[in-house]
Design a protein around this motif. Structure first.
Motif, PDB file in Angstrom:
ATOM      1  N   PRO A 198       0.780  -1.282   0.177  1.00  0.00           N
ATOM      2  CA  PRO A 198      -0.059  -0.009  -0.104  1.00  0.00           C
ATOM      3  C   PRO A 198       0.967   1.187   0.075  1.00  0.00           C
ATOM      4  O   PRO A 198       0.280   2.359   0.162  1.00  0.00           O
ATOM      5  N   GLU A 199       2.085   1.203   0.047  1.00  0.00           N
ATOM      6  CA  GLU A 199       2.955   2.360   0.114  1.00  0.00           C
ATOM      7  C   GLU A 199       2.861   3.366  -1.320  1.00  0.00           C
ATOM      8  O   GLU A 199       2.632   2.909  -2.338  1.00  0.00           O
ATOM      9  N   PHE A 200       2.899   4.733  -0.823  1.00  0.00           N
ATOM     10  CA  PHE A 200       2.823   5.435  -2.180  1.00  0.00           C
ATOM     11  C   PHE A 200       3.756   6.487  -1.748  1.00  0.00           C
ATOM     12  O   PHE A 200       4.228   7.090  -0.532  1.00  0.00           O
ATOM     13  N   THR A 201       4.057   7.490  -2.926  1.00  0.00           N
ATOM     14  CA  THR A 201       4.735   8.790  -2.662  1.00  0.00           C
ATOM     15  C   THR A 201       4.015   9.891  -2.929  1.00  0.00           C
ATOM     16  O   THR A 201       3.240   9.807  -3.638  1.00  0.00           O
ATOM     17  N   THR A 202       4.428  11.005  -2.461  1.00  0.00           N
ATOM     18  CA  THR A 202       3.824  12.065  -2.523  1.00  0.00           C
ATOM     19  C   THR A 202       4.498  13.233  -3.367  1.00  0.00           C
ATOM     20  O   THR A 202       5.587  13.497  -3.148  1.00  0.00           O
ATOM     21  N   CYS A 203       3.688  13.923  -4.272  1.00  0.00           N
ATOM     22  CA  CYS A 203       4.459  15.064  -5.224  1.00  0.00           C
ATOM     23  C   CYS A 203       3.592  16.115  -5.297  1.00  0.00           C
ATOM     24  O   CYS A 203       2.322  16.076  -5.084  1.00  0.00           O
ATOM     25  N   GLN A 204       4.185  17.397  -5.261  1.00  0.00           N
ATOM     26  CA  GLN A 204       3.492  18.783  -5.628  1.00  0.00           C
ATOM     27  C   GLN A 204       3.643  18.954  -7.075  1.00  0.00           C
ATOM     28  O   GLN A 204       4.760  18.915  -7.560  1.00  0.00           O
ATOM     29  N   TYR A 205       2.673  19.546  -7.699  1.00  0.00           N
ATOM     30  CA  TYR A 205       2.485  19.760  -9.091  1.00  0.00           C
ATOM     31  C   TYR A 205       1.969  21.067  -8.965  1.00  0.00           C
ATOM     32  O   TYR A 205       1.028  21.519  -8.680  1.00  0.00           O
ATOM     33  N   MET A 206       2.433  22.118  -9.999  1.00  0.00           N
ATOM     34  CA  MET A 206       2.041  23.452 -10.310  1.00  0.00           C
ATOM     35  C   MET A 206       1.836  23.644 -11.565  1.00  0.00           C
ATOM     36  O   MET A 206       2.419  23.335 -12.477  1.00  0.00           O
ATOM     37  N   LYS A 232       7.776  19.821  -8.054  1.00  0.00           N
ATOM     38  CA  LYS A 232       8.450  20.418  -7.136  1.00  0.00           C
ATOM     39  C   LYS A 232       9.685  19.343  -6.925  1.00  0.00           C
ATOM     40  O   LYS A 232      10.664  19.745  -6.952  1.00  0.00           O
ATOM     41  N   GLU A 233       9.275  17.922  -7.089  1.00  0.00           N
ATOM     42  CA  GLU A 233      10.229  16.848  -6.772  1.00  0.00           C
ATOM     43  C   GLU A 233      10.634  16.474  -8.403  1.00  0.00           C
ATOM     44  O   GLU A 233       9.553  15.948  -9.065  1.00  0.00           O
ATOM     45  N   PRO A 234      11.890  16.743  -8.900  1.00  0.00           N
ATOM     46  CA  PRO A 234      12.261  16.222 -10.403  1.00  0.00           C
ATOM     47  C   PRO A 234      11.996  14.864 -10.445  1.00  0.00           C
ATOM     48  O   PRO A 234      11.328  14.391 -11.597  1.00  0.00           O
ATOM     49  N   ASP A 235      12.076  13.981  -9.616  1.00  0.00           N
ATOM     50  CA  ASP A 235      11.928  12.569  -9.781  1.00  0.00           C
ATOM     51  C   ASP A 235      10.503  12.200 -10.180  1.00  0.00           C
ATOM     52  O   ASP A 235       9.972  11.064 -10.694  1.00  0.00           O
ATOM     53  N   CYS A 236       9.734  13.156  -9.664  1.00  0.00           N
ATOM     54  CA  CYS A 236       8.207  12.791  -9.845  1.00  0.00           C
ATOM     55  C   CYS A 236       7.763  12.705 -11.347  1.00  0.00           C
ATOM     56  O   CYS A 236       6.914  12.150 -11.716  1.00  0.00           O
ATOM     57  N   ALA A 237       8.550  13.577 -12.049  1.00  0.00           N
ATOM     58  CA  ALA A 237       8.153  13.344 -13.650  1.00  0.00           C
ATOM     59  C   ALA A 237       8.528  11.840 -14.298  1.00  0.00           C
ATOM     60  O   ALA A 237       7.737  11.369 -14.947  1.00  0.00           O
ATOM     61  N   MET A 238       9.279  11.193 -13.399  1.00  0.00           N
ATOM     62  CA  MET A 238       9.775   9.825 -14.068  1.00  0.00           C
ATOM     63  C   MET A 238       8.413   8.789 -13.649  1.00  0.00           C
ATOM     64  O   MET A 238       8.282   7.657 -14.290  1.00  0.00           O
ATOM     65  N   LEU A 239       7.706   9.230 -12.767  1.00  0.00           N
ATOM     66  CA  LEU A 239       6.390   8.566 -12.466  1.00  0.00           C
ATOM     67  C   LEU A 239       5.435   8.393 -13.525  1.00  0.00           C
ATOM     68  O   LEU A 239       4.668   7.405 -13.472  1.00  0.00           O
ATOM     69  N   VAL A 240       5.294   9.529 -13.838  1.00  0.00           N
ATOM     70  CA  VAL A 240       4.328   9.882 -15.130  1.00  0.00           C
ATOM     71  C   VAL A 240       4.973   9.229 -16.324  1.00  0.00           C
ATOM     72  O   VAL A 240       4.258   8.599 -17.051  1.00  0.00           O
ATOM     73  N   ASP A 241       5.976   9.387 -16.796  1.00  0.00           N
ATOM     74  CA  ASP A 241       6.635   8.719 -18.032  1.00  0.00           C
ATOM     75  C   ASP A 241       7.933   7.878 -17.546  1.00  0.00           C
ATOM     76  O   ASP A 241       8.941   8.756 -17.704  1.00  0.00           O
ATOM     77  N   PRO A 242       7.980   6.725 -17.039  1.00  0.00           N
ATOM     78  CA  PRO A 242       9.077   6.071 -16.611  1.00  0.00           C
ATOM     79  C   PRO A 242       9.947   5.700 -17.936  1.00  0.00           C
ATOM     80  O   PRO A 242       9.363   5.498 -18.925  1.00  0.00           O
ATOM     81  N   PRO A 243      11.137   5.517 -17.385  1.00  0.00           N
ATOM     82  CA  PRO A 243      12.268   5.377 -18.684  1.00  0.00           C
ATOM     83  C   PRO A 243      11.946   3.839 -19.208  1.00  0.00           C
ATOM     84  O   PRO A 243      11.441   2.701 -18.293  1.00  0.00           O
ATOM     85  N   GLN A 244      11.824   3.764 -20.281  1.00  0.00           N
ATOM     86  CA  GLN A 244      12.006   2.403 -20.960  1.00  0.00           C
ATOM     87  C   GLN A 244      13.311   1.507 -20.427  1.00  0.00           C
ATOM     88  O   GLN A 244      14.202   1.998 -20.506  1.00  0.00           O
TER      89      GLN A 244
END
Length: 297
Positions: free
Chosen positions: A118-126, A141-153
Motif C-alpha cells: 500500500p506504500e505511496f509517494t507524494t508529489c507537488q505539481y504546479m 517540485k520533486e524532479p523525480d516525480c516526472a519519471m512516475l508519469v513517464d517511466p524510462p524504458q
C-alpha cells in the motif's frame, strides 16, 4: 395629475445581499478565463522563470489534505495553451487555496503507488497560466516525480568495446502471466506450481549458458482491463516476483533489474469494452513477463 418622480436605480444596490456579491466574485475566480484578467499585485509575471522548490506552497497549507491519486494519462495530456476548464476536467480543482479572481497559478497534492504493497509517494505539481488564463507551464517540485508519469524504458546496457568478437545479442524469453500466476495475483504466494517450475528452469538455464552476465531485465505487462494505476502496480509486482525467484535460483541479484509497464505495450489489439470471456481470451498475449538476458556465453 401629480407626476411622480422616477426613483434612482443606484441606491437599490445598497440592498443587494453581501452573499450574492461574494458568490459573483467566486464565480469569476473559478471560470476558465476566456477574457484577460488584469494581474493583481504579487501575481507572477508573464516572463517569470520556472519555480524553485521554495516557490511551491508548503504542504501543511494544502486545503484538500487527503490529496489525490491522479491519472497518469491525464498528466501526460497536459500541455501549454489549455484553459482552466480543460485543466479542471483532467486534474480536478486545485488542492490549495489559490485566491478568487485573476489566479495565475494552481497547485496540486498528488500521490503515486510505489509498487510495494500500500506504500505511496507524494508529489507537488504546479500549473501556471498567462494573462489570457491559458496554461504556459507545468512543473514538479520533486524532479523525480516526472519519471512516475513517464517511466524510462528498459534499455540494454551497451557492452564494453574490446578487441574480442562482438558479444552475442541479448536473449529474450516471454512467459505468459496466465501460466505463472493465479488470476489478478502477483506475489510469490500467487505463483502456480507450473509457473514456479518454469522460472526455476530458466534460472538454471541462465547459469548454465552464460559464463558472465551483463544484465537480466525483467519487465511485467498487463492487458487493458482494470485501471491504469492498478495495472502498473500489478505488472511491477509480477516482475519483482519473477526476479526474486531467479535470484533464489542462483542468478546474481546485482545484474537483475525490473520494470512494470502496465498496459502500455500491448501485443494484441482487441475490440470491445465489456469484460467478456472472449475479450479476456483475446487479450491473453498482453498479460506476460519478459526476461531479457545479456552476457558472454
Amino acid at each position: 395629475m401629480i407626476q411622480q418622480r422616477a426613483k434612482p436605480l443606484v441606491p437599490m444596490l445598497q440592498f443587494v445581499p453581501l452573499a450574492v456579491v461574494a458568490a459573483f466574485l467566486l464565480t469569476l475566480g473559478g471560470c476558465a478565463g476566456s477574457a484577460a484578467v488584469a494581474p493583481q499585485a504579487g501575481m507572477i509575471k508573464e516572463d517569470s522563470p520556472p519555480p524553485r522548490a521554495e516557490d511551491f506552497p508548503k504542504r501543511d497549507a494544502v486545503k484538500w489534505k487527503e490529496g489525490a491519486f491522479p491519472s497518469t494519462e491525464a498528466l501526460r495530456t497536459m500541455r501549454t495553451g489549455m484553459g482552466k476548464d480543460e485543466v479542471r476536467e483532467l486534474l480536478g480543482s486545485p488542492h490549495f487555496s489559490e485566491g478568487i479572481a485573476g489566479v495565475r497559478e494552481w497547485n496540486y497534492f498528488f500521490h503515486f503507488h510505489t509498487g510495494k504493497g500500500p506504500e505511496f509517494t507524494t508529489c507537488q505539481y504546479m500549473v501556471r497560466f498567462n494573462r489570457d488564463m491559458l496554461t504556459n507551464g507545468m512543473y514538479w517540485k520533486e524532479p523525480d516525480c516526472a519519471m512516475l508519469v513517464d517511466p524510462p524504458q528498459v534499455k540494454p546496457i551497451p557492452a564494453v568495446v574490446t578487441p574480442s568478437p562482438a558479444p552475442a545479442p541479448a536473449q529474450k524469453v516471454t512467459l505468459g502471466a496466465d501460466g505463472l500466476f493465479r488470476f489478478d495475483g502477483g506475489s510469490l504466494a500467487d505463483l502456480q506450481p507450473a509457473g514456479r517450475a518454469k522460472i526455476e528452469q530458466l534460472a538454471a538455464e541462465i547459469k548454465r549458458s552464460f559464463r558472465k552476465l551483463n544484465y537480466v531485465a525483467v519487465t511485467g505487462h498487463t492487458d487493458r482491463l482494470g485501471s491504469e494505476s492498478y495495472n502498473e502496480k500489478l505488472s511491477l509486482a509480477r516482475a519483482n516476483t519473477v526476479a526474486e525467484l531467479l535470484a533464489q535460483g542462483g542468478v546474481p541479484k546485482g545484474v537483475i533489474r525490473t520494470a512494470g509497464m502496465g498496459e502500455r505495450q500491448p501485443l494484441a489489439q482487441c475490440p470491445g469494452a465489456a469484460k467478456t470471456p472472449a475479450l479476456v481470451a483475446c487479450l491473453q498475449p498482453n498479460r506476460r513477463v519478459e526476461i531479457e538476458v545479456s552476457g558472454d556465453r
